[in-house]
Write an enzyme that holds these catalytic residues in place. Structure first.
Site, mmCIF file in Angstrom:
data_model
loop_
_atom_site.group_PDB
_atom_site.id
_atom_site.type_symbol
_atom_site.label_atom_id
_atom_site.label_comp_id
_atom_site.label_asym_id
_atom_site.label_seq_id
_atom_site.Cartn_x
_atom_site.Cartn_y
_atom_site.Cartn_z
ATOM 1 N N GLU A 86 -6.030 -4.792 2.792
ATOM 2 C CA GLU A 86 -6.034 -5.666 1.901
ATOM 3 C C GLU A 86 -7.363 -5.783 1.083
ATOM 4 O OE1 GLU A 86 -3.253 -7.368 1.475
ATOM 5 O OE2 GLU A 86 -2.633 -6.372 3.011
ATOM 6 N N GLY A 94 2.317 -3.175 8.555
ATOM 7 C CA GLY A 94 2.689 -3.378 10.028
ATOM 8 C C GLY A 94 3.982 -3.922 10.186
ATOM 9 N N THR A 103 0.770 -1.259 0.081
ATOM 10 C CA THR A 103 0.054 -0.066 0.219
ATOM 11 C C THR A 103 0.924 1.280 -0.121
ATOM 12 O OG1 THR A 103 -1.882 -1.159 1.117
ATOM 13 C CG2 THR A 103 -1.747 1.132 1.155
#
Length: 661
Positions: free
Chosen positions: A422, A180, A141
């Protein structure tokens, strides 16, 4: 033991272990319980129970510390090599369901190396990753693009002279954002970037990029990265940003199982490009399972508290249990039934994913479109349903539900990002709808469709047995869901075609004009899938009779409640009549009474220990008020009987006002 919760368990009609066994299997159920017990008995993990009251820096610091302890103990117990999710269960209990900064290292980084790396790359990088010499994340992303993968801007330009790829962030919108573990934990990342050779673009590919020095953890030259600051939740996770400035990596660091770049710059692709998206498909499948897990925890807390809480004296002067009120049942029973539906669907989806992954590894890519359609629809549906019901569970606990003592706020904060990461859920529904339209056309052309799509070739007529039904069995319920889904899909497909042919619209314009109808069709398809899977689970031959009877009530409640909650489309499509709606409303009321008897036992069957729930309201023993009192006394503000702010601010203000009188 609270007498009300004790009474609930004494009146049960089945052993909850018999349902737990159906959820996880006997071996996994036992392994799960042992892993939970080991984590609960370990004093080093005690601090995780306090995460909701800690400053963020301390939460992150302790999460990293606990994971390093956990990793060593998991190795000692053999959980790191287990194929039965022992590591997942142990981590979940040790960290009290807090998201680990190492989460993507295990869920995305290592699986991507395994699925997209060559044998040589796996041999080089996997042992280092398993030994935590390299700690990885998955960087896809960007600030300006998320779900639209083709829009990603990060580039990987091949330099033939040096046999290197130049990884570059060409604009502010191309900064990698949100992964993350990226901010401070990871020293490596799988980076999705646009491959460029001799000025020609070859699409998105995966590259292994070292981000930090392996000796001192400082960022590599040409790499800028850090934490993205506070979020709605996930305080334990260092979601990060990443910017490259003409950063060079060796040619061997492009994952080349399915696509290769030779030393002289020749590009060769062995398989179709969608294979590169299997890592995303995996995570979407995991989101379905995680959504069921989160909702089951919230339902457990809300149901147990509803059995203990008493409210509003009746004519005999007795305050009934809140769970006896029909309105409360309509808050918690949909959560229980939806949790089971999502759980069973997630386990089925995992099996399908494993089948398709094995086929792909054997060279058969024919089912990639199928798994894309399934995971897109079910990821969106599961996370939507879970988040909506978790919030209802929180509110069903009254004022105490707003406190972290309830345990539900942290569950909601953990679950809600699944609606966007996602793949934003609206986009996921639209991608599912696009796939369904393609399968519909194939079915109309006489092609054989995958099992989960074969209904698209079925007749549109509502059969007499459904039209005249005065009572509904499982076959009639699933038939109704199938027809509703089929009619919504064919209707929106027909309206789009009409716009293209009669109103001179192009496909893009017609798509946008009917996008809400496409979303509705995809949601109906997801409901059809979960309903069919839930009913099929009950057809297993290994159910214990009493447990099966109780689960049949849960399943029917899920079916009837979803028909009624979506009765507008069922009525519009003439799948059911208004008279049948009345019949179903009456049946739903009957099911509320039937489910009431085993409500607490049904959530006991999820088998969550108190440590994992970390909830004053959801305690197994039902002693919620004693727990709330202790929680309140443990507030850091109570370290001083007179808080320092009194002497610094309140008393001077009082003195100043008094002096002016």
């Amino acid at each position: 033991m609270n007498p009300d919760i004790k009474k609930e368990r004494e009146q049960r009609t089945f052993d909850p272990k018999n349902i737990t066994c159906q959820l996880f299997g006997k071996d996994v159920m036992n392994l799960r319980q042992i892993a939970y017990e080991k984590a609960n008995a370990d004093p080093e993990f005690k601090v995780a129970e306090k995460f909701s009251t800690m400053p963020r820096d301390e939460v992150y610091d302790q999460s990293v510390k606990l994971y390093t302890i956990l990793a060593q103990k998991a190795k000692e117990y053999g959980y790191d090599k287990s194929e039965n999710n022992a590591m997942t269960f142990f981590t979940q209990a040790a960290l009290v369901s807090t998201t680990s900064p190492f989460n993507l290292h295990h869920s995305m980084f290592i699986p991507t190396i395994l699925s997209q790396g060559t044998d040589e790359q796996i041999a080089e990088f996997l042992p280092q990753a398993q030994a935590y010499e390299i700690i990885g994340t998955y960087a896809q992303t960007e600030l300006g693009h998320g779900t639209f993968l083709r829009g990603l801007e990060t580039t990987a330009t091949y330099d033939r002279a040096k046999e290197q790829f130049i990884i570059h962030t060409p604009s502010i919108t191309s900064i990698k954002y949100w992964p993350g573990g990226l901010g401070k934990t990871s020293n490596y990342a799988v980076v999705m970037a646009q491959l460029i050779i001799n000025g020609k673009k070859y699409g998105m590919h995966a590259f292994l990029c070292q981000l930090r020095d392996l000796s001192d953890h400082k960022p590599m030259p040409g790499v800028e990265l850090g934490d993205i600051n506070r979020k709605f939740g996930y305080d334990s996770s260092d979601n990060g940003f990443l910017r490259f400035s003409n950063y060079r990596i060796p040619r061997k660091n492009m994952l080349m199982k399915y696509a290769k770049v030779s030393a002289d710059g020749e590009y060769h692709r062995d398989k179709i490009p969608q294979i590169a998206y299997l890592s995303m498909v995996l995570l979407r499948m995991l989101i379905v399972l995680g959504s069921g897990d989160d909702l089951a925890q919230a339902a457990t807390i809300a149901t147990r508290y509803s059995a203990v809480r008493r409210q509003t004296a009746n004519s005999q002067g007795v305050e009934p249990q809140v769970l006896d009120y029909q309105t409360q049942q309509m808050k918690v029973f949909p959560a229980i039934s939806s949790a089971y539906a999502i759980f069973f669907t997630g386990f089925t989806l995992r099996n399908i994913y494993q089948e398709i992954l094995s086929s792909v590894e054997a060279g058969d890519t024919s089912r990639l479109a199928e798994i894309h359609c399934l995971t897109s629809s079910l990821k969106a549906y599961a996370s939507d349903v879970a988040c909506a019901n978790i919030e209802v569970c929180r509110r069903s606990c009254g004022g105490h539900g707003y406190s972290h003592a309830s345990g539900i706020p942290k569950i909601y904060l953990r679950c809600v990002p699944g609606c966007t990461y996602e793949g934003d859920n609206t986009v996921m529904y639209l991608q599912c709808a696009r796939s369904l339209l393609k399968f519909l056309m194939k079915g109309q052309a006489g092609e054989k469709l995958p099992v989960m799509m074969r209904f698209l070739s079925d007749p549109l007529d509502v059969p007499p047995m459904l039209k005249s039904a005065q009572t509904f069995n499982f076959d009639l319920y699933t038939l109704a869901f199938k027809l509703n889904s089929l009619l919504l899909i064919t209707d929106v497909a027909g309206r789009m075609q009409e716009c293209i042919f009669s109103e001179s619209m192009n496909e893009e314009q017609a798509w946008n004009m009917h996008s809400q109808g496409l979303v509705d069709a995809a949601k109906a398809y997801a409901m059809f899938l979960t309903s069919t899977i839930f009913v099929d689970i009950l057809k297993r031959s290994d159910w214990e009779a009493k447990a099966k009877a109780a689960m049949a009530q849960v399943c029917e409640f899920y079916l009837v409640n979803n028909v009624l909650e979506n009765s507008g489309s069922f009525l519009k499509n003439n799948v059911i009549s208004s008279q049948q709606v009345d019949i179903l409303i009456a049946r739903r009321m009957e099911l509320l009474k039937e489910l009431r008897l085993n409500a607490v036992t049904l959530v006991d069957a999820f088998d969550y220990p108190d440590r994992l729930l970390n909830s004053c309201l959801g305690r197994y023993d039902g002693n919620v008020y004693e727990a709330l009192y202790e929680y309140a006394k443990d507030s850091t503000l109570n370290q001083h009987q007179v808080h320092p702010s009194y002497h610094k601010y309140i008393k001077p203000m009082q003195q100043a006002i008094r002096a002016k009188l």
